[in-house]
Each structure stands twice: as C-alpha cells, then as structure tokens.
Design an enzyme around this catalytic site. Sequence first.
Site, PDB file in Angstrom:
ATOM      1  N   GLU B  35       0.857  -1.187   0.000  1.00 22.69           N
ATOM      2  CA  GLU B  35       0.000   0.000   0.000  1.00 22.69           C
ATOM      3  C   GLU B  35       0.890   1.232   0.000  1.00 22.69           C
ATOM      4  O   GLU B  35       1.740   1.374   0.863  1.00 22.69           O
ATOM      5  CB  GLU B  35      -0.913  -0.018   1.232  1.00 22.69           C
ATOM      6  CG  GLU B  35      -1.672   1.267   1.490  1.00 22.69           C
ATOM      7  CD  GLU B  35      -2.500   1.751   0.308  1.00 22.69           C
ATOM      8  OE1 GLU B  35      -3.314   0.960  -0.208  1.00 22.69           O
ATOM      9  OE2 GLU B  35      -2.315   2.916  -0.103  1.00 22.69           O
ATOM     10  N   THR B  44      -9.810   6.061  -2.986  1.00 21.17           N
ATOM     11  CA  THR B  44     -11.200   5.839  -3.411  1.00 21.17           C
ATOM     12  C   THR B  44     -12.040   5.082  -2.379  1.00 21.17           C
ATOM     13  O   THR B  44     -13.219   5.390  -2.187  1.00 21.17           O
ATOM     14  CB  THR B  44     -11.191   5.106  -4.765  1.00 21.17           C
ATOM     15  OG1 THR B  44     -10.272   5.797  -5.621  1.00 21.17           O
ATOM     16  CG2 THR B  44     -12.555   5.115  -5.410  1.00 21.17           C
ATOM     17  N   HIS B  53     -25.088  -0.458  -3.217  1.00 21.59           N
ATOM     18  CA  HIS B  53     -25.986  -0.331  -4.361  1.00 21.59           C
ATOM     19  C   HIS B  53     -26.809  -1.594  -4.591  1.00 21.59           C
ATOM     20  O   HIS B  53     -26.390  -2.704  -4.244  1.00 21.59           O
ATOM     21  CB  HIS B  53     -25.177   0.007  -5.617  1.00 21.59           C
ATOM     22  CG  HIS B  53     -24.572   1.377  -5.562  1.00 21.59           C
ATOM     23  ND1 HIS B  53     -25.336   2.514  -5.622  1.00 21.59           N
ATOM     24  CD2 HIS B  53     -23.289   1.785  -5.407  1.00 21.59           C
ATOM     25  CE1 HIS B  53     -24.543   3.581  -5.535  1.00 21.59           C
ATOM     26  NE2 HIS B  53     -23.293   3.163  -5.386  1.00 21.59           N
TER      27      HIS B  53
END
Lengths: 411, 489
Positions: B35, B44, B53
Amino acid sequence: MRTIRHDAVIIGGGPAGLAAAAELDRLGVHDVLVIEREKQPGGILRQCIHEGFGLARYGEALSGPEYAQRLIDELTSRGMKVMTDTTVLSLSQDRALTVVSREGIARIEAGAVILAMGCRERTRGALAIPGERPAGVYTAGVAQAYMNLYNRMIGRRAVILGSGDIGMIMARRLTLEGAQVEGVYEIMDTPSGLPRNISQCLDDYGIPLNLSHTITEIHGGARVTGVTVSAVDAQLKPVPGTQRYIPCDTVILSVGLIPENELSLEAGIALDPRTRGALVDEHLQTGCPGVFAAGNVLHVHDLADDASLEAEAAARSAAAYLRGELPCCGVSVVCGAGVRYALPQRVSGGQDVPLALRVSRAMGPCSIVLRQAGREIGRKRVIRALPAEMIHVTLKADQIGGCEEIEVSAE
Amino acid sequence: MCVRLYDVIIIGGGVVGSAIARELARYRLSIAVMEKNPDIVCETSGRNSGVVHGGFAYDPGTLKAKLCVEGNQGMDALAKELGFRFLRCGKVLVGRTQEEYESLQRTMAQGAVNGATGLSLIGRDELRRICPEAVGEFAMYSSTSGVLDPFGYTVAIAENAAANGVRYHLCHQVTGLSRRDGLWHVQTTKGAYAARYVVNAAGLGCGVISDMLGITGYRVIGSKGDYIILDKHTGPLLPMPIYPVPSNTYMGIHVTNTTDGNVIVGPNAEMTEDFAYYGVPQRNIDYLAESASQIWPHIHKQDYIRNYSGILPKWVDENGVIQDFKIEMKPEIAPNAVNLVGIESPGLTAAVPIGRMVARMLRECEAFEENEAFNPVRRPIVRFAELTDEERADLIARNPDYGEIVCRCEQVTRAEILQAIHNPLGVQTVSGVKLRTRAMMGRCQGGYCQMRIAQMMEEELGLPPQALISSREGAYLFEGEMRKGGGCA
C-alpha cells in the site's frame, strides 16, 4: 447505577462555573457540585497565558491561569471541590444528569442546574473554505492549546483568517516564538475582536490587518503550502482579479465561537437562534424550570469578567429558585433595528434588569433605545457601537408598564 | 541480495485489494499487500458516498451488475461477521416528469434482468410515507439498497485479512515489476520483494501497474466528486439516500444518510487526470447545495461540518465511453498475474465478490491448500457511544479507560483511541485514529480532542512530535517542541 443528589449542580469548571459555585456557597447553598471534564478546573483560561484578565473583578491585570487560580483558591478556601475528569452525558427536563468518569456511570439529581459549558470554535468545515485539506490548518484555540499547554510549535509562516481575539493573540504569540505572521484577513469591513487586541497584538508587531478580505483557497496536498486571498465586495463575495497567493505553512482560523449547547438541546431547552444560547429570563433561567445558563454557553462574551459576573447572577437566581422565591417573567424583550441580540429575552418588570446586547454593524455616536408599545422607556447614548463590543443597558422596572414586549434598537 | 518472497503480492490495500487478500487467506499462502499510503483508506475506498448499491443501474451482463448484486446480497452476513456498520435502509430515486418516469421504468426493467430485488415504483403518498422529506412526484424505491461506513468496512476486511496472516506493507509504493526465474520481482519505495503471483488492485494506480505488468493500452481517467458533510442534527430528516433520476453515465448529486447519523451531499462529477488533487472549489460547494436542495430541502450552511472529495478510476474506450470492470489474466503477456482495471463504483458493494472472483482465477492456475485455521470473524472496537448505560457501567468496571471521554462530540473514550492507536495494521496517522473511532469527526472537528489524541499517539508509539502526520507522508502537525521538555498538559 449510583444516584447522588445535590442542591445545585454546575456543568463546567471554567470562569463561569467556578464563579457560580463560590457565589452559591456565599449565599448559603453549600451542597454544590461542579462537574469538569478536564483534569483541572479553569476551562479555557488555562491556555490563555496572556494578561489582561480580571480588571473588573480584581482591579488588576492577571493572566488566564492566574485568574483561574484565584477562583479555584476561593473554592478551596470555602472547602469546595470540583469533580474533574467527569463528562456529563445527558441532562433531563427534571434536572437529572448522567455522568461518566473512570469510576463508572452515575446519576445525579439536582435541585438546580447551572449550565456553564462555554463555547466551541467555528471550524474550517463550517465555513466551507475551498481548496485542499492539508495539515497545518488550526483554529486559534487549538493552536493556543498546542503552544501554551502542549509545548508544540505548530508552524513557521502563518496566515490568520478572521480577526477574532484569540486569532490576534495567536498572531502575537507566533511572532514571539519566531514565526512569521503574514497577516490577518477579515471578511467583514470591521474587525470582530477588541480594539485593544488590534493595537497590542497586531499594530505593535507590524502585522497587517486586511479588512474586507478572505481566504478563497487553501493549497497543499500534505501540509499547507499557501493560501489564495481575495478582496470581497459589499455582499462578501470575492472580487475577481484581486486574488493573491501567499506562501505559508500554517493557517489559523479565528472566525467565531459557538455556544456549546448540545446538552441543552438534548434536554429540550429552547435556544435563541441569534445567540445560539438558551432563551433566558431576567434570572438567567432557561425555558426549563430550575436550569440556568451563564457565561459563553449563554452568549459569547468579550471578557472572562463578564462571564463570571453573569454566572454569579445566575447563582443568585438558582439560590432564590431553591428557596422557592423566583418570580415569573412575562414580558418579552425583542431586537429592533441595528441590534443583533439582546439578553435576557424575558423580564418580570418587578426589578431593574441589566440588558446585554450587541449591535449588528459598527456605528458612530448613537443611542440604544428601549421602547414598550411605542413608548420610550430607556435610552443610553454611546460614543461608538461595535459588534465586537458588548453593550450593557439597564432596564428600569419603574418604566415598564404592562406586559407588551420591549424592543431594543440602536439609532 | 535477499528479497522477501511471498506466494502472492497484492498491489493496493484498499477495499478491493483487502477483499482479495482476505479471500486468498482462506488458503495456505503467504500473502502481502503493498500500500503506497500510510493507511488503507486514503483514496477511493474512503472517499465516496458509502452507498451499498442495489445493482439496477448497470448494463445487464456486465461484471458491475453481477458482482454488485452479489455483494449487496451478502452484505448483512458480512457486516455481522466483520463487525462494521451497515444499514439496509433502502433508497429512492425521485422524479417529476413523464420522461423521468419512463426512465425509471427502464431502470426497473434493467434491475430485474440484473437480478436486483426489492424494486418498486411508488407514488407521491408512498414516497411521503417512507421518506417524508424527499421532493418528488414519484420514485423508484430500492428496498435492498443501504449505506455502510466505508472506513469501518475497509478496515474490517483488512484487519481480518491481517489476522489471518496477510502482511500489510504500508508506505510501499510499487515502482517496478519484472519477471525473472518464474517469479515477479516487485520494486517498491521501501525495498524489493518477490512473489509467485501478483494482483493489480491499485485503484487509481491501476493503469500504471497494468503498464508495469506489460498489459498496456488501458485508458484510465479519474472522475472527481466533491461532497459536503452535514451535522448530525440533520440525520433524522433523512431515513434513506435520495437520488435524482440517473443519466446513462452518472448517478447524479444525491443526499445520503450515513451509518453515524450525518448527511452527506454530493458528488458532482468532473473528469480529471490528476489523481492526487482532492481540493474542493467554491463553485462546486455552491452547486452541490443548490442541486441537492431540489430533492431534499434541508441543506443549510450552518450545518456544514466538512467537505471532501474522491476520485473514481474509470476505464474508458477511445471515445471516452466508460467501460465495465476489467478483471483478467493474460498469461501470454503477464503470467501469474491478475489485472484489475477500472474498479470504480460499485466497487465498494462488489469488493468481496471481486475478491472471490480473483481467488477463483488464481485457483484455476494452481490448487491451493485450504487454510483450516482461517477465521472469518473479526471483533470491532466496542464503541461507548452505542451502548446502554448498563453496558457502559460494566465495560468501565472492567476497563476504566472506557470511562474517560476524549472526543465529546462523538463520545469516543480513551479505551477506543488506545485500541485504534495500536491497530492491527500498524497505521500510525492521526486520521487513522479518526477513521477507526470517529474521534475528531464530529461538529467541532477535533477542536476539543485532537491535542489529547496527538499526545496519546506520541506517548503510545514513542513518536517525536515532528513525526506525527495527519494522513499523508509530509502532512506533519508540528515543527517540534517549543521548549525542551516543557508543556503542562
């Protein structure tokens, strides 16, 4: 859960809370509990190491910690203690509090409550200052705590947004510690802090005060690298073409204080949108019987003296309430032209009441006029009126007739 | 030279990289995550709406549709297993015109093909009933949509991966990939590593890493969206997210309730090539408020507590048309590598199914042995603010640090902050503590508690003051001490 009962409970051990506690004891209310969430009492005074406190109360210029110590010493000499490291989680209409500390959770029932929680600072997010979100953007009070309590140097080259008192005091403080202060930028056309601070903190150190200017962008991906400042027009909108980039590593915000009324709101206490503090009557009693408010939680004061003197008044009312001797207040006080707010919002008409008010814009020689049903019932002439300076006017009981509302205006 | 060898190196520790790591940890493999940032939710994964969703908004047959529906269906079980906050609160897409009504009918039909359940078209009265403050004549209601805490979710997946043996290398930016002797050699800013398999889960860096793998030609552009966060006073006015009727390419500016009772407004969508610039301009703040006020009339400046922005990596074709997720293996060009490109929204919802898909692809290369010790359960930091007074009393009796409130706005105790400072991934940033506890996230934005948290971090981690950073390398808080050994706090 333990349940404890006290005649009076004061939430907050800053200048207001400590002064209220001593006054209650003086009036014969000895079973008083002051609750303070920090390790030591004193509140924000602890980090205000500059002098100038106590001119009204003690007739001398003290530093913040000295001022706090006087109040603490007075409590100690009266055999009173502050319950520190304890946070109030909730307050109810019937004056029951839930508190937490390392000892556990406790319920406290109070005969009377004085709210003295102080205020918090308006933040960058609340202003929605555009740009990136680097490290190095501090509110003035946070910067002051880091430097004066935590011994941390926060930056080398600073721009100050807003001309609040703590911002100006930090401009001086940073300069004394060897940092370069590029200037103070104030969106309004008048300073929001006291004239004495402009003179002693900015003028004396050659720090420019730029009125009608604001920061229109903060730059820096990691740490602040600079700000863009712009002039603003009469509608406070940035004027195109006036942008100027100033390299800096630190931005200090001194853009307003907000009374800390989260507990009050949860208790269902009505607030005045003008002050963001509780609506109170001449006894500084909130809409919730037996709950009083004083100091910066009620409205933001210029001086610790004003906050502590107001808290003493609240303590006298709380003592009267505990004796069952508090008359009710049926006459409303409302703001007329030129007045941003006036306190208290309700009076009884039975006694003279000191009104505290702020004007909404700077004025030269003018009068503060009190009217009831169109009839003038009081007037005070002032040589100048600034939003930054609280004005005190006495409302005379013998002038009040009937229960029509009283309007306060600046003319 | 001796380099550390792993079975699998995953490039990118966001929600997708961490979900892949966790799925692979079910097998007996040595796994590392590289990372580049000092924490795993810097880009993000942590900068979005936090919406789970329903899966109706994507073209049928796409990975976006399939993996989103799968991710949505598994979210309750996952939230329980990993201990993150998820509310299946539903959401509405509100409209007013005939054209919008027809568009919602098409969205409904598309959702049915995708396997999205719980969709209905509702009239004004029903809209008033389920979401009283929404402004619209009708709406499409998706009962299976929800919101999660994107920080808690990503951290939960990563910490569970780490608890099952995955090694997180923070501040390790991958600078080169080369294949020698049947191994991938991974150069990073903090040294060289090698692995038998590599996975590109680099999010915004997916194009760069794909090129390093030799899989060239992907065009990845950023879609930057800005947000405003509102005070918790506004939370009770928004029981579920309210969206406008979407266009083909963009969901529209919406208002979203958070799992912690705030409301977030946004995002707009601006194409960007700069994947490191997160500034929010004035015009966008104004535009967000104005636009979202048309579907929810409670956006007032006095309730602003912060703004932020996020960037979605979108894979586009030569005409700029946004493409599906690309999850591929190209053995002829890059053997033993899984390449993920354009994992944008609904990547948060789809992360675990993406992880499973990548694990399946690797298992087709090699039969990995099951890791019998794998434990999918993770215990989160117990949050004082969410407990009853009785539970609080019990907890304080066992650990008095739970009796010391450090963050007043969010009621976060010393005990929680200590656990976050000593987090399993070894993150040492101030924002790392913030995202793991909510301390400093309230209306005073750390005005009361940040000094004490900074002091605790210095003491607990043995950091000198100048080493303390907020979230990125270089984001230092202090120049150092003012006086040697001074201070009275």
